[in-house]
Design an enzyme around this catalytic site. Structure first.
Site, PDB file in Angstrom:
ATOM      1  N   ASP A   1      -1.557 -28.279  -3.614  1.00 35.61           N
ATOM      2  CA  ASP A   1      -2.789 -28.800  -4.187  1.00 35.61           C
ATOM      3  C   ASP A   1      -2.728 -30.291  -4.474  1.00 35.61           C
ATOM      4  O   ASP A   1      -1.681 -30.801  -4.872  1.00 35.61           O
ATOM      5  CB  ASP A   1      -3.024 -28.086  -5.525  1.00 35.61           C
ATOM      6  CG  ASP A   1      -4.373 -27.439  -5.561  1.00 35.61           C
ATOM      7  OD1 ASP A   1      -5.219 -27.830  -4.771  1.00 35.61           O
ATOM      8  OD2 ASP A   1      -4.549 -26.566  -6.399  1.00 35.61           O
TER       9      ASP A   1
ATOM     10  N   GLY B   1      -6.766 -33.735  -1.570  1.00 34.69           N
ATOM     11  CA  GLY B   1      -8.058 -34.406  -1.627  1.00 34.69           C
ATOM     12  C   GLY B   1      -8.040 -35.522  -2.663  1.00 34.69           C
ATOM     13  O   GLY B   1      -8.465 -36.654  -2.382  1.00 34.69           O
TER      14      GLY B   1
ATOM     15  N   HIS C   1      -4.719 -34.245   3.543  1.00 27.94           N
ATOM     16  CA  HIS C   1      -4.091 -33.090   4.212  1.00 27.94           C
ATOM     17  C   HIS C   1      -3.046 -33.584   5.203  1.00 27.94           C
ATOM     18  O   HIS C   1      -1.948 -33.038   5.301  1.00 27.94           O
ATOM     19  CB  HIS C   1      -5.139 -32.238   4.928  1.00 27.94           C
ATOM     20  CG  HIS C   1      -6.185 -31.676   3.995  1.00 27.94           C
ATOM     21  ND1 HIS C   1      -5.855 -31.081   2.800  1.00 27.94           N
ATOM     22  CD2 HIS C   1      -7.538 -31.626   4.085  1.00 27.94           C
ATOM     23  CE1 HIS C   1      -6.978 -30.689   2.190  1.00 27.94           C
ATOM     24  NE2 HIS C   1      -8.005 -31.009   2.951  1.00 27.94           N
TER      25      HIS C   1
ATOM     26  N   THR D   1      -9.290 -17.589   1.374  1.00 25.94           N
ATOM     27  CA  THR D   1     -10.562 -16.950   1.743  1.00 25.94           C
ATOM     28  C   THR D   1     -11.731 -17.704   1.101  1.00 25.94           C
ATOM     29  O   THR D   1     -12.866 -17.585   1.560  1.00 25.94           O
ATOM     30  CB  THR D   1     -10.593 -15.468   1.292  1.00 25.94           C
ATOM     31  OG1 THR D   1     -10.111 -15.396  -0.054  1.00 25.94           O
ATOM     32  CG2 THR D   1      -9.736 -14.583   2.164  1.00 25.94           C
ATOM     33  N   GLU D   2     -11.458 -18.491   0.075  1.00 24.93           N
ATOM     34  CA  GLU D   2     -12.517 -19.271  -0.593  1.00 24.93           C
ATOM     35  C   GLU D   2     -12.716 -20.636   0.074  1.00 24.93           C
ATOM     36  O   GLU D   2     -13.744 -21.288  -0.131  1.00 24.93           O
ATOM     37  CB  GLU D   2     -12.173 -19.492  -2.081  1.00 24.93           C
ATOM     38  CG  GLU D   2     -12.307 -18.234  -2.939  1.00 24.93           C
ATOM     39  CD  GLU D   2     -11.237 -17.188  -2.663  1.00 24.93           C
ATOM     40  OE1 GLU D   2     -10.064 -17.579  -2.445  1.00 24.93           O
ATOM     41  OE2 GLU D   2     -11.565 -15.983  -2.615  1.00 24.93           O
TER      42      GLU D   2
ATOM     43  N   LEU E   1      15.537 -18.891   7.305  1.00 25.12           N
ATOM     44  CA  LEU E   1      14.423 -19.022   6.357  1.00 25.12           C
ATOM     45  C   LEU E   1      13.206 -18.331   6.960  1.00 25.12           C
ATOM     46  O   LEU E   1      12.903 -18.535   8.140  1.00 25.12           O
ATOM     47  CB  LEU E   1      14.113 -20.510   6.130  1.00 25.12           C
ATOM     48  CG  LEU E   1      12.833 -20.840   5.355  1.00 25.12           C
ATOM     49  CD1 LEU E   1      12.963 -20.442   3.873  1.00 25.12           C
ATOM     50  CD2 LEU E   1      12.503 -22.337   5.439  1.00 25.12           C
TER      51      LEU E   1
ATOM     52  N   GLU F   1       8.216 -16.243 -11.777  1.00 30.00           N
ATOM     53  CA  GLU F   1       8.213 -17.378 -12.701  1.00 30.00           C
ATOM     54  C   GLU F   1       7.241 -18.424 -12.159  1.00 30.00           C
ATOM     55  O   GLU F   1       7.227 -18.704 -10.956  1.00 30.00           O
ATOM     56  CB  GLU F   1       9.624 -17.979 -12.803  1.00 30.00           C
ATOM     57  CG  GLU F   1      10.636 -17.049 -13.448  1.00 30.00           C
ATOM     58  CD  GLU F   1      10.309 -16.760 -14.919  1.00 30.00           C
ATOM     59  OE1 GLU F   1       9.796 -17.657 -15.611  1.00 30.00           O
ATOM     60  OE2 GLU F   1      10.568 -15.618 -15.362  1.00 30.00           O
TER      61      GLU F   1
END
Ligand code: FPP
Length: 223
Positions: A2, A5, A19, A48-49, A114, A186
Site C-alpha cells: 500500500d 498512489g 505502482h 476484488t474491490e 520460496l 501476527e
C-alpha cells in the site's frame, strides 16, 4: 503493497508511476525472503474491490501484472522460486493474463526455495464464499462441514496460515486479505510507503515478530 498512489502524488506524478516504483520494492522483498529463509510470501496485487478504481488505473494494473510476469518469471525460476496465484478467475480477468499466470505457475512448479503467491482479483470473503459453494455443490451434509474441510477448499489448500502480515503506508486494516488464513497471524504495520519499502523493512518486521509471544488462544509459556 500500500501507498503507491500517495507516493506518486506527493511527487506530482501519476499514480501509476507509484505502482511502477513498487516493483523494485517487491523484488527487493523477494530477495530478502530468499536471504532470510522465508519459505512463503504472498502479496496482494489486485483485490476484488480494485475494479472500482478509474478505468485507466485498472487497465494499467492488469497490463503491469502481465508485464512483470513476463519480465521476471525466468529469473524467479532460476532462483528456485515457485509462483502461484490465488483469486477469482472470473470474466473480468483477461484470458491473456490467465494464460501468463498458468505459464508462470507451470514453469516454476517444481521449485522449492520460496513459494511466491500473487493474490490477483482476490478477496478474502469471496474466497470463503467460493469454498462454501464448492462444499455445498459436493452434497456434503451440513454437520459434516469442518474447519479442515473449508481449508481444503480454499484457493491454495497447501498455503500455510501466514505467521506474519505486513502492511505498509500507515493503514491499520486487513482490507479483505486472507481472512480465513490469518486468524492467528501476527500483524505488523509500518508508515513506510510501499515504493520505499526494502528488505531491511521486512527484516525489522521479522525481528519484531520474533519477540512476540504467540498463544493461539492458549496461555503463554511463562504462565
Ligand atoms: C496499492 O497501492 C497497490 C496496488 C493496488 C498494486 C500493487 C501492484 C504491484 C506493485 C504490482 C505487483 C505485480 C505482481 C505481478 C506481483 P495504492 O494504489 O492503494 O496506494 P494508495 O494507498 O497510496 O492509494
Amino acid at each position: 503493497m500500500d501507498g503507491n498512489g500517495r507516493w506518486a502524488e506527493s511527487r506530482g506524478l501519476p499514480r501509476t508511476e507509484g505502482h511502477r516504483a513498487g516493483e523494485d520494492a517487491l523484488f527487493d522483498v523477494v530477495d530478502g525472503c530468499l536471504e532470510a529463509g522465508v519459505r512463503w510470501l504472498t502479496v496482494y496485487a489486485f483485490s476484488t474491490e480494485n475494479w472500482r478504481r478509474p478505468r485507466d488505473e485498472v487497465k494499467f494494473l492488469i497490463n503491469f501484472n502481465e508485464e512483470i510476469l513476463l519480465r521476471r518469471r525466468d529469473e524467479l525460476n532460476e532462483r528456485d522460486v515457485r509462483i502461484r496465484f490465488v483469486g477469482r478467475r472470473d470474466w473480468r480477468v483477461p484470458k491473456r493474463l490467465i494464460r501468463r499466470m498458468n505459464e508462470s505457475s507451470e514453469l516454476t512448479r517444481d521449485n522449492r526455495k520460496l513459494t511466491f503467491t500473487i493474490a490477483f482479483n482476490y478477496g478474502g470473503r469471496a474466497e470463503i464464499v467460493d469454498a462454501v459453494r464448492a462444499i455445498a455443490a459436493s452434497g456434503v451434509k451440513p454437520d459434516k462441514i469442518t474447519e479442515k474441510m473449508i481449508k481444503r477448499h480454499l484457493y491454495d489448500p497447501e498455503m500455510p496460515d501466514p505467521d506474519l502480515v505486513v502492511r505498509s503506508s500507515g493503514e491499520y486494516r486487513i482490507s479483505n486479505f486472507l481472512l480465513w488464513e490469518l486468524a492467528y497471524s501476527e500483524l505488523y504495520f509500518t508508515e513506510v510507503l510501499w515504493p520505499e519499502f526494502r528488505r531491511s523493512d521486512l527484516f525489522d518486521a521479522i525481528h519484531e515478530y520474533q519477540v512476540r509471544e504467540r498463544r493461539f488462544g492458549g496461555v503463554g509459556q511463562g504462565s
